[in-house]
Motif scaffolding. Structure first.
Motif, PDB file in Angstrom:
ATOM      1  N   ASN A  89       0.900  -1.004   0.085  1.00  0.00           N
ATOM      2  CA  ASN A  89       0.067   0.396   0.043  1.00  0.00           C
ATOM      3  C   ASN A  89       0.677   1.046  -0.228  1.00  0.00           C
ATOM      4  OD1 ASN A  89      -2.990  -1.650   0.072  1.00  0.00           O
ATOM      5  ND2 ASN A  89      -2.065  -1.872   2.383  1.00  0.00           N
ATOM      6  N   ASN A  90       1.833   1.193  -0.432  1.00  0.00           N
ATOM      7  CA  ASN A  90       2.634   2.378  -0.882  1.00  0.00           C
ATOM      8  C   ASN A  90       2.459   3.399  -1.843  1.00  0.00           C
ATOM      9  OD1 ASN A  90       4.933   2.178   0.683  1.00  0.00           O
ATOM     10  ND2 ASN A  90       5.527  -0.005  -0.021  1.00  0.00           N
ATOM     11  N   LEU A  91       0.883   2.885  -2.365  1.00  0.00           N
ATOM     12  CA  LEU A  91       0.958   3.802  -3.906  1.00  0.00           C
ATOM     13  C   LEU A  91      -0.803   3.682  -4.404  1.00  0.00           C
ATOM     14  CD1 LEU A  91       3.132   2.319  -6.642  1.00  0.00           C
ATOM     15  CD2 LEU A  91       3.452   3.822  -5.353  1.00  0.00           C
ATOM     16  N   PHE A  92      -1.222   5.084  -4.251  1.00  0.00           N
ATOM     17  CA  PHE A  92      -2.980   5.144  -4.590  1.00  0.00           C
ATOM     18  C   PHE A  92      -3.088   4.383  -6.225  1.00  0.00           C
ATOM     19  CE2 PHE A  92      -1.770   8.471  -1.939  1.00  0.00           C
ATOM     20  CZ  PHE A  92      -1.904   8.967  -0.387  1.00  0.00           C
ATOM     21  N   SER A  93      -3.772   3.501  -5.776  1.00  0.00           N
ATOM     22  CA  SER A  93      -4.127   2.390  -6.572  1.00  0.00           C
ATOM     23  C   SER A  93      -5.000   2.876  -7.922  1.00  0.00           C
ATOM     24  CB  SER A  93      -5.241   1.244  -6.178  1.00  0.00           C
ATOM     25  OG  SER A  93      -6.171   1.508  -5.299  1.00  0.00           O
ATOM     26  N   HIS A  94      -5.667   4.225  -7.647  1.00  0.00           N
ATOM     27  CA  HIS A  94      -6.443   5.185  -9.162  1.00  0.00           C
ATOM     28  C   HIS A  94      -5.693   5.882  -8.963  1.00  0.00           C
ATOM     29  CE1 HIS A  94      -6.984   7.068  -5.059  1.00  0.00           C
ATOM     30  NE2 HIS A  94      -6.826   8.281  -5.942  1.00  0.00           N
ATOM     31  N   LEU A  95      -4.152   5.889  -8.798  1.00  0.00           N
ATOM     32  CA  LEU A  95      -3.274   7.352  -9.619  1.00  0.00           C
ATOM     33  C   LEU A  95      -1.940   6.901 -10.248  1.00  0.00           C
ATOM     34  CD1 LEU A  95      -2.622   9.649  -6.109  1.00  0.00           C
ATOM     35  CD2 LEU A  95      -4.649  10.025  -8.585  1.00  0.00           C
ATOM     36  N   ARG A  99       1.757  10.796 -11.000  1.00  0.00           N
ATOM     37  CA  ARG A  99       1.196  11.076  -9.810  1.00  0.00           C
ATOM     38  C   ARG A  99       1.728  10.973  -8.399  1.00  0.00           C
ATOM     39  NH1 ARG A  99      -2.798  14.079 -11.848  1.00  0.00           N
ATOM     40  NH2 ARG A  99      -4.646  14.239 -10.733  1.00  0.00           N
ATOM     41  N   LEU A 103       3.632  13.037  -5.917  1.00  0.00           N
ATOM     42  CA  LEU A 103       2.866  13.622  -4.293  1.00  0.00           C
ATOM     43  C   LEU A 103       3.534  13.476  -3.228  1.00  0.00           C
ATOM     44  CD1 LEU A 103      -0.436  11.273  -4.155  1.00  0.00           C
ATOM     45  CD2 LEU A 103      -0.256  14.058  -4.528  1.00  0.00           C
ATOM     46  N   GLY A 104       4.768  13.625  -4.208  1.00  0.00           N
ATOM     47  CA  GLY A 104       6.007  12.985  -2.890  1.00  0.00           C
ATOM     48  C   GLY A 104       6.912  15.076  -3.198  1.00  0.00           C
ATOM     49  N   ARG A 151       9.499   7.925  -5.029  1.00  0.00           N
ATOM     50  CA  ARG A 151       8.430   8.747  -4.395  1.00  0.00           C
ATOM     51  C   ARG A 151       9.308   9.258  -3.444  1.00  0.00           C
ATOM     52  NH1 ARG A 151       3.302   7.208  -3.115  1.00  0.00           N
ATOM     53  NH2 ARG A 151       4.469   6.102  -1.168  1.00  0.00           N
TER      54      ARG A 151
ATOM     55  N   ARG B 439      -6.535   1.237   3.969  1.00  0.00           N
ATOM     56  CA  ARG B 439      -4.846   1.231   2.875  1.00  0.00           C
ATOM     57  C   ARG B 439      -4.252   2.530   2.687  1.00  0.00           C
ATOM     58  NH1 ARG B 439      -8.651  -0.886  -0.919  1.00  0.00           N
ATOM     59  NH2 ARG B 439      -8.418   1.166  -2.020  1.00  0.00           N
ATOM     60  N   HIS B 440      -5.124   3.625   2.391  1.00  0.00           N
ATOM     61  CA  HIS B 440      -3.989   4.934   2.627  1.00  0.00           C
ATOM     62  C   HIS B 440      -3.814   5.444   3.670  1.00  0.00           C
ATOM     63  CE1 HIS B 440      -5.842   4.904  -1.552  1.00  0.00           C
ATOM     64  NE2 HIS B 440      -5.179   3.769  -1.408  1.00  0.00           N
ATOM     65  N   LEU B 443       0.067   6.570   3.753  1.00  0.00           N
ATOM     66  CA  LEU B 443       0.799   7.343   2.870  1.00  0.00           C
ATOM     67  C   LEU B 443       0.277   8.515   3.269  1.00  0.00           C
ATOM     68  CD1 LEU B 443       2.391   6.550   1.171  1.00  0.00           C
ATOM     69  CD2 LEU B 443       0.290   5.855  -0.589  1.00  0.00           C
ATOM     70  N   LEU B 447       2.225  11.576   3.454  1.00  0.00           N
ATOM     71  CA  LEU B 447       2.820  13.018   2.287  1.00  0.00           C
ATOM     72  C   LEU B 447       1.739  14.213   2.741  1.00  0.00           C
ATOM     73  CD1 LEU B 447       2.505  10.599  -0.584  1.00  0.00           C
ATOM     74  CD2 LEU B 447       4.607  10.859  -0.206  1.00  0.00           C
ATOM     75  N   ILE B 449      -1.152  14.791   2.947  1.00  0.00           N
ATOM     76  CA  ILE B 449      -2.936  14.703   1.985  1.00  0.00           C
ATOM     77  C   ILE B 449      -3.387  15.075   2.652  1.00  0.00           C
ATOM     78  CG2 ILE B 449      -3.856  13.751  -0.448  1.00  0.00           C
ATOM     79  CD1 ILE B 449      -1.224  12.167  -0.903  1.00  0.00           C
ATOM     80  N   LEU B 457      -7.925  13.768  -4.435  1.00  0.00           N
ATOM     81  CA  LEU B 457      -7.187  13.146  -5.585  1.00  0.00           C
ATOM     82  C   LEU B 457      -7.362  11.692  -4.726  1.00  0.00           C
ATOM     83  CD1 LEU B 457      -3.705  15.346  -4.543  1.00  0.00           C
ATOM     84  CD2 LEU B 457      -5.367  14.768  -6.566  1.00  0.00           C
ATOM     85  N   ILE B 458      -7.975  11.513  -3.113  1.00  0.00           N
ATOM     86  CA  ILE B 458      -8.319  10.109  -2.624  1.00  0.00           C
ATOM     87  C   ILE B 458      -9.135   9.439  -2.446  1.00  0.00           C
ATOM     88  CG2 ILE B 458      -6.689   8.792  -1.229  1.00  0.00           C
ATOM     89  CD1 ILE B 458      -4.589  10.554  -1.875  1.00  0.00           C
ATOM     90  N   PRO B 461     -11.886   9.512  -6.239  1.00  0.00           N
ATOM     91  CA  PRO B 461     -12.013   8.057  -6.881  1.00  0.00           C
ATOM     92  C   PRO B 461     -12.376   7.319  -6.571  1.00  0.00           C
ATOM     93  CG  PRO B 461     -10.050  10.106  -6.909  1.00  0.00           C
ATOM     94  CD  PRO B 461     -10.534  10.056  -5.654  1.00  0.00           C
ATOM     95  N   VAL B 462     -12.093   6.743  -4.879  1.00  0.00           N
ATOM     96  CA  VAL B 462     -12.328   5.554  -4.393  1.00  0.00           C
ATOM     97  C   VAL B 462     -13.770   5.900  -4.870  1.00  0.00           C
ATOM     98  CG1 VAL B 462     -11.909   3.573  -2.725  1.00  0.00           C
ATOM     99  CG2 VAL B 462      -9.924   5.303  -3.871  1.00  0.00           C
TER     100      VAL B 462
END
Lengths: 254, 539
Positions: A89-95, A99, A103-104, A151, B439-440, B443, B447, B449, B457-458, B461-462
């Protein structure tokens, strides 16, 4: 230690106490600036908790977390000079990859031309050139962690925390990723805290080892001492070198 | 797992949502109390034999409806579970989900079109009884309509309970050579018995707060429930004292029932999705199969009958003229506007509560749940305890001192329907939000956010799909509702259900049937859209 003049910062846990349910932790340790320190220990010994305290996902009940001599105990995660890579889960799956890396630089994804150049360079550096537009699900497990490392590069923080980020990868791929981390460390000279279960991983890139047991630091020292078989007894027991590897072979059924 | 103690805008949003809900319900209670205090002797003397008779009838019809829905449902569910594979089974189960989506008013019209004085069965029933069929008004009408709604609901819930029995138990039963009787006694019986109190309680609760069906099918003071009596006290007799007494009794009654329900562990928002039917390893006997088939066909006919009658009667209406009528167009536009606002509000409320609950849960970690978290969690479902008519009545009484009651109609209708749809909307939104947060969360914190960036952004979309599900469902609920609008509606402010009721009242039956068909179809489409959106949700 700092390879080419890049900033790095010592991390210090000054008598930090923390409890979670039944488990209690007490950490008192210093991690030298610009070095890679492997954080090892049995499950439940507090490896991830230690990293979470440094990252700011957990707050100490007493004691202080110091980074580069500054008390950051009360600072929110984003305000600390720290980047962290998780196991998943290091990444946002929809981006897209781009992108996710962006975000970094900016949490609102408002990117300048400089930011875009830095993102391209980071993707290039981590071997992801040409994959900018991919979504995380279109990448392999190793590539996803490369995106997280890209990132880390664009964030450019002096402390990097790795919480078993390569644990689910195969041995060859894991070795590649470790080498990439070592290379990036060579270029940036950041202070790295690296949680791992694999002695060979620590042996491959770590300068120091911090060994945890029962929620406290049981031993610290240079990595070469730990892996030369002259390390603390608890550590030898943990990795099973005293008579370990030969015993496993002897036990194999014929 | 990790703590985020900092001021979280998500919690602020949740508090705002709760404040909105509290104002709506609290304002109604204040209105009632003020009206009661203003005429205390009137309110006390309103507890007369009439009121007690209404209360007794409310309980009596609910008890009978529950019995007639739940008992057959036990056997229909068992029949369906014993035959996990046969042609049309999925279709039957889908059909059994339709009444849930159908506005009560539409169902009531379907029942009338079938069993009414001029219904399709009137001829047969007249010759069968040997006298002119008087139509199905009164208790019998109420019962038929309640069973139409609740038999399929209970069947699906019982079936779910049976399908939750582990496959290994069925394997074991067949290996041990258990016959149908032993299987029922040792496996099916215990599973059903465990589900029974919750399901019966849910059906009882739905019947005790049923308004539209009693209003349209009750046919007079002899068959009036508390909710309908509140409506009549306010709209026809204008007797605030009586309305206060009736409302107090209704609140007390629902409070008792809900307390009992909570003890029984019933789920107030009744899930309607079914898992895959497990394979059975025994072949039922021919006689058993015939019995099961007869049961299923009978239940199917009972449920499909009013639906087919709605369609048939609706098609007989002059739909083209209806659609062209200015009053119909105006009512449709009003309905759509109100339902849209209401659905947006319901989606926003559910999102705010889901976010606040998650933020509070993260902040406390293993500690005890705070009062605030309780209200964003289970507490939100409690709004279903306060019937829309009660909220409407309270505001109706409060607003008559402050100016035009009917001027407030749009606000009241949209707000009350939004709050009533909110618990169902939460069902769609919260799991998706919690999973995404799982999950997010770290993170996003790492970051930096947060706030609007995070939503844009986060989260958005979900959450797009689950929010659309919540929206479509809330819109269907609001479109078909005849609760608050019955109190607040007027010639200048009509929704489709209100217009439909008016046409029924002036004996323009064909018009009513046509409108019912249109309304029913729109609501069904919306609910199926909501279902589709929910199922295609990607993780």
């Amino acid at each position: 230690m700092s390879a080419n003049g890049h900033k790095s910062a010592a991390v210090q846990l000054d008598d930090v106490a923390f409890s979670y349910g039944e488990a209690t932790f007490r950490f008192d340790a210093a991690f030298p600036a610009g070095a890679i320190t492997a954080v090892m220990g049995p499950s439940g010994s507090g490896k991830s908790t230690l990293l979470n305290l440094v990252a700011g996902f957990e707050a100490p009940q007493s004691g202080r977390v110091l980074i580069d001599g500054v008390d950051v105990s009360k600072a929110p995660p984003a305000a600390r000079p720290v980047s962290m890579v998780f196991q998943e889960n290091n990444l946002f799956s929809h981006l897209s990859v781009e992108r996710n890396v962006g975000l970094g630089r900016s949490p609102s994804l408002k990117l300048t031309a400089d930011d875009r150049a830095a993102i391209s360079a980071a993707l290039e550096r981590t071997g992801l050139a040409g994959k900018q537009k991919r979504l995380p699900r279109e990448l392999s497990g190793g590539e996803r962690q490369r995106v997280a490392l890209a990132r880390v590069l664009v964030r450019d923080r002096p402390v990097l925390l790795l919480d078993e980020p390569f644990a689910s990868l195969g041995p060859a791929l894991r070795a590649d990723m470790l080498d990439l981390v070592a290379d990036l460390h060579g270029e940036k000279g950041m202070t790295v805290l690296f949680v791992t279960h694999q002695p060979q991983d620590a042996e491959r890139i770590a300068d120091h080892v911090v060994f945890l047991e029962d929620g406290a630091i049981a031993a610290t020292g240079p990595a070469r001492d730990f892996f030369a078989g002259t390390g603390p007894e608890a550590f030898q027991r943990y990795i099973g070198t005293q008579d370990g590897r030969s015993r496993d072979v002897a036990r194999k059924p014929t | 797992m990790h703590s985020f103690r900092r001021n979280d805008s998500r919690i602020t949003l949740g508090v705002l949502a709760l404040a909105f809900i509290a104002t709506l319900i609290g304002g109604a209670l204040v209105g009632l109390l003020a009206a009661g205090a203003g005429d205390l002797s009137g309110a006390v003397s309103a507890f007369d034999p009439y009121l007690l008779r209404v209360a007794r009838f409310t309980l009596w019809q609910a008890a009978l409806s529950t019995l007639l829905s739940v008992l057959p449902a036990l056997f229909v569910a068992r029949a369906l579970s014993r035959h996990p594979r046969f042609f049309g089974r999925t279709l039957i189960l889908q059909l059994f989900a339709v009444p849930l989506a159908l506005p009560a008013l539409v169902a009531a019209l379907g029942v009338l079109a079938l069993y009414g004085r001029a219904g399709y069965f009137a001829g047969i029933l007249s010759s069968a009884t040997g006298s002119d069929w008087p139509g199905i008004y009164g208790l019998s009408g109420i019962l038929v309509a309640h069973v139409f709604f609740n038999l399929p609901l209970a069947t699906r819930l019982f079936l779910e309970a049976l399908q939750a029995v582990p496959t290994d138990q069925w394997r074991l039963a067949s290996q041990l050579g258990m016959g149908p009787a032993a299987t029922f006694r040792l496996i099916e019986g215990p599973a059903l018995r465990q589900a029974l109190p919750g399901i019966a309680g849910l059906v009882f609760m739905l019947c005790i707060t049923s308004f539209t069906i009693v209003l349209t099918l009750g046919g007079g003071p002899a068959a009036s429930t508390l909710e309908v009596a509140i409506y009549q006290a306010l709209r026809f007799d204008f007797d605030p004292a009586r309305a206060v007494a009736l409302t107090a009794l209704q609140i007390a009654l629902t409070a008792v029932v809900v307390t009992l329900l909570a003890r029984l562990g019933a789920d107030m928002t009744g899930e309607s999705s079914l898992s895959v039917a497990p394979r059975r390893y025994t072949t039922p006997s021919v006689a058993g199969t015939a019995f099961d088939a007869a049961l299923i066909v009978a239940a199917l006919a009972f449920v499909a009958g009013p639906m087919l009658a709605t369609v048939a009667a609706g098609l007989q209406a002059d739909l083209a003229r209806l659609v062209g009528e200015a009053s119909v167009q105006k009512a449709a536009l009003t309905s759509i506007l109100l339902a849209f606002v209401s659905a947006v509000l319901a989606a926003v409320l559910s999102l705010a509560l889901a976010m606040a609950r998650r933020a509070l849960a993260l902040a406390r970690r293993n500690g005890p749940r705070s009062m605030l978290e309780f209200f964003t969690d289970t507490g939100a479902g409690f709004v279903l305890v306060v019937p829309p008519i009660v909220i409407g009545a309270g505001w109706f009484l409060a607003l008559r001192h402050l100016g035009s009651v009917f001027g407030a109609a749009p606000v009241m209708v949209a707000a009350v329907n939004a709050v009533m749809a909110m618990p169902f909307a939460i069902r769609a939104v919260r799991p998706a939000y919690d999973a995404a947060s799982e999950r997010h969360e770290r993170l996003a914190a790492q970051l930096g956010i947060a706030g609007w960036n995070r939503f844009r952004l986060i989260d958005w979309p979900v959450l797009r799909r689950p929010l659309a599900t919540a929206f479509a469902f809330a819109m269907a609920l609001s479109l078909g509702d005849l609760g608050v609008i019955a109190l607040f509606g007027s010639d200048s402010m009509q929704t489709l259900p209100y217009l439909l009721l008016a046409r029924m009242g002036s004996y323009r039956t064909a018009d009513a049937a046509g409108l019912a068909l249109i309304l029913g179809l729109v609501c069904l489409l919306l609910v199926f859209a909501a279902d589709r959106l929910g199922k295609e949700r990607t993780a």
